[in-house]
Design an enzyme around this catalytic site. Structure first.
Site, mmCIF file in Angstrom:
data_model
loop_
_atom_site.group_PDB
_atom_site.id
_atom_site.type_symbol
_atom_site.label_atom_id
_atom_site.label_comp_id
_atom_site.label_asym_id
_atom_site.label_seq_id
_atom_site.Cartn_x
_atom_site.Cartn_y
_atom_site.Cartn_z
ATOM 1 N N HIS A 96 -10.219 5.957 2.778
ATOM 2 C CA HIS A 96 -11.359 5.406 2.039
ATOM 3 C C HIS A 96 -12.192 6.521 1.412
ATOM 4 C CE1 HIS A 96 -14.601 2.995 0.776
ATOM 5 N NE2 HIS A 96 -15.283 2.895 1.899
ATOM 6 N N CYS B 42 -11.618 1.922 12.556
ATOM 7 C CA CYS B 42 -12.532 2.501 11.564
ATOM 8 C C CYS B 42 -11.715 3.101 10.429
ATOM 9 C CB CYS B 42 -13.380 3.608 12.185
ATOM 10 S SG CYS B 42 -14.413 3.082 13.565
ATOM 11 N N SER B 43 -12.218 2.975 9.200
ATOM 12 C CA SER B 43 -11.485 3.523 8.063
ATOM 13 C C SER B 43 -11.446 5.042 8.147
ATOM 14 C CB SER B 43 -12.115 3.079 6.742
ATOM 15 O OG SER B 43 -13.495 3.371 6.725
ATOM 16 N N CYS C 236 -19.765 2.276 -1.786
ATOM 17 C CA CYS C 236 -18.304 2.086 -1.719
ATOM 18 C C CYS C 236 -17.777 1.254 -2.877
ATOM 19 C CB CYS C 236 -17.923 1.463 -0.389
ATOM 20 S SG CYS C 236 -18.511 2.425 1.011
#
Lengths: 381, 142
Positions: A330, A203-204, A82
């Site tokens: 994301h 949660c993304s 990430c």
């Protein structure tokens, strides 16, 4: 001491789901947006740094050039989970800082698809380790980090959930976010439980996306005009040094604390000087621990800090006014540069309805599981 | 499954071993210099960088639940909910695993609770038809 480095152009596409597009097409779109923002063309770029996770063996950077202009410049494809986009940005920054180049392009791009990240961990025997040896899925790993904070400081599920309420609210002000939907606390708490204490709304969002930045030397920035330039005050990248449980429960805290300390030292500032932060809220539990990791509040105070409203737009230090990974989305390799875009946009005074008034210094933080942590400090010129 | 009657069945992790009496145990690799214990092999100590040969040690079967999550959504075919646990083994290293024999809810699972390591047969069999064995955590009795 080498000269300052500047962001001259930066932009991102609106994050979303684009299964019928190509990864290089997504990256090329952001690259052109950033070049346009800088008033420059690909012929002006002396190198390209590309951040990506899912297609990293496929020469995404070179394919972007095949779409927008094959000038023969060096291309480096970076992967760091990430933190891939932030790593590409940092490599671009270092290349200019070293004096090798005056103008380079950093691009982050990712095509994700839906679903849980991680893998079931089946070995040659075909037996999935997931469920047998605990969970290696991201929601659970970051939930365990949140529960560690609960253990130490009594942090409650409501504290974590409030992060999602805030970031989803912020995203209603960001037209480039995946979602623009308010999620009241009862909705967040009542959503499907994924990995306690993280519900689905904590949660993304897995999305496709891209972002890019044009990075310039001081000499070039002066030549081209500093009107909308943003100074890179510090760039820090860390991995996980040995800590007691890191090999069992990935230690996301220490590498963040190390990166923050290095970045503050390099910038010659402290956390109290920062006007806005884009940090790695891959899960609501993560944002809470990073308040302390980045020094935004004291040890054990993160629960009270979210309660106080300090990290909302209009608060003492707004965090993730873009909507964050939780609602903006994301796309792994793009996230680090999208964070740079968000902070730079505020420093330029161009953030519209979500503008952090008077923003002069902003911080970006990303964390790649493995671990790679990148922190950048940006300053209004 | 009796702890004593195992004829070294296949295991789910390489550090699950069997003693001369056939009883299963977990084996750690201890740094000869700083004493840090690992469950996986390495070229040098992650902590102190010593390259001295590691010493094989039996890991304790008691510990404390350091942190956890209760997993409600996982991959297709994985039974949920289950408790993903990080346990600090008494006087040794920490260990990741699944906590069983407890209601998988935050009323029954608490950080700091004492746990034991147990060995259980799985439903999986290898090509020879032999049953796999793995380790789990259970709440410590008494």
């Amino acid at each position: 001491m080498s000269e300052d480095v500047y962001v001259l152009g930066v932009d991102m596409i609106k994050f979303g789901r684009f299964p019928h597009r190509t990864i290089d097409g997504l990256g090329a779109e952001a690259a052109l947006l950033a070049l346009d923002d800088a008033g420059l063309g690909i012929k002006d770029m002396q190198a390209l740094y590309l951040g990506n996770v899912g297609h990293v063996t496929q020469f995404v950077g070179q394919k972007i050039l095949q779409q927008i202009g094959q000038t023969g410049i060096p291309v480096v494809n970076c992967t760091n989970a990430c933190a891939s986009g932030a790593t590409a940005f940092r490599e671009a920054y270092l290349a200019v800082k070293s004096g090798e180049y005056d103008l380079v392009l950093a691009v982050g791009a990712e095509q994700m698809g839906k679903g849980l990240l991680g893998n079931a961990g089946g070995g040659d025997d075909g037996i999935p380790r997931e469920g047998l040896l605990g969970s290696r899925l991201m929601p659970a790993l970051f939930a365990e980090v949140g529960m560690e904070h609960s253990r130490k400081y009594g942090t409650k599920p409501e504290h974590f959930a409030k992060v999602s309420v805030k970031n989803h609210h912020h995203s209603t002000l960001n037209p480039k976010a995946m979602y623009q939907i308010e999620t009241p606390l009862e909705d967040v708490m009542g959503a499907e439980m994924i990995a306690y204490p993280n519900t689905k709304l904590m949660c993304s969002v897995n999305v496709d996306g891209s972002a890019a930045a044009v990075i310039a030397s001081a000499k070039k920035a002066r030549e081209l005009g500093m009107g909308r330039a943003v100074r890179v005050r510090a760039s820090a990248l860390t991995s996980d040094r040995f800590t007691q449980r890191d090999l069992t429960l990935p230690d996301f805290n220490t590498c963040t604390r190390d990166a923050a300390r290095i970045a503050y030292e390099k910038a010659g500032i402290g956390p109290q000087d920062i006007n806005l932060v884009e940090l790695h809220d891959c899960f609501a539990t993560a944002e809470i621990v990073h308040y302390e990791n980045l020094g935004l509040c004291g040890e054990g105070e993160a629960g009270a800090f979210i309660d106080s409203g300090a990290t909302w737009l209009g608060g003492k230090v707004p965090v993730n006014v873009s909507g964050g990974l939780l609602s903006k989305g994301h796309p792994l390799g793009a996230t680090g540069i999208a964070n740079i875009y968000e902070v730079a946009t505020h420093l330029r005074g161009e953030a519209g309805a979500r503008q952090v008034e008077g923003a002069r210094l902003g911080l970006t933080h990303v964390l790649g599981l493995g671990q790679a942590c990148a922190v950048h400090v940006l300053e209004k010129v | 499954m009796s702890d004593t009657a195992l004829a070294n069945p296949p295991t789910i992790v390489p550090f699950l071993k069997f003693g001369a009496d056939g009883a299963p145990y977990l084996e750690g690799q201890q740094c000869a210099d700083c004493g840090e214990i690992y469950t996986t092999e390495r070229m040098a100590c992650s902590k102190c960088f010593s390259r001295k040969p590691f010493k094989a040690v039996r890991l304790p079967t008691t510990g404390e639940l350091y942190t956890f999550s209760i997993v409600h959504r996982s991959y297709p075919g994985i039974k949920v909910p289950f408790v993903s646990a990080t346990v600090d083994l008494d006087g040794a290293c920490s260990l990741k695993g699944t906590l069983i024999d407890v209601e998988p809810d935050p009323e029954h699972v608490k950080t700091g609770m004492k746990v034991e390591v147990v060995f259980r047969e799985l439903e999986h069999k290898n090509k020879e038809g032999r049953t796999y064995v793995s380790y789990f955590f259970v709440p410590k009795k008494g």
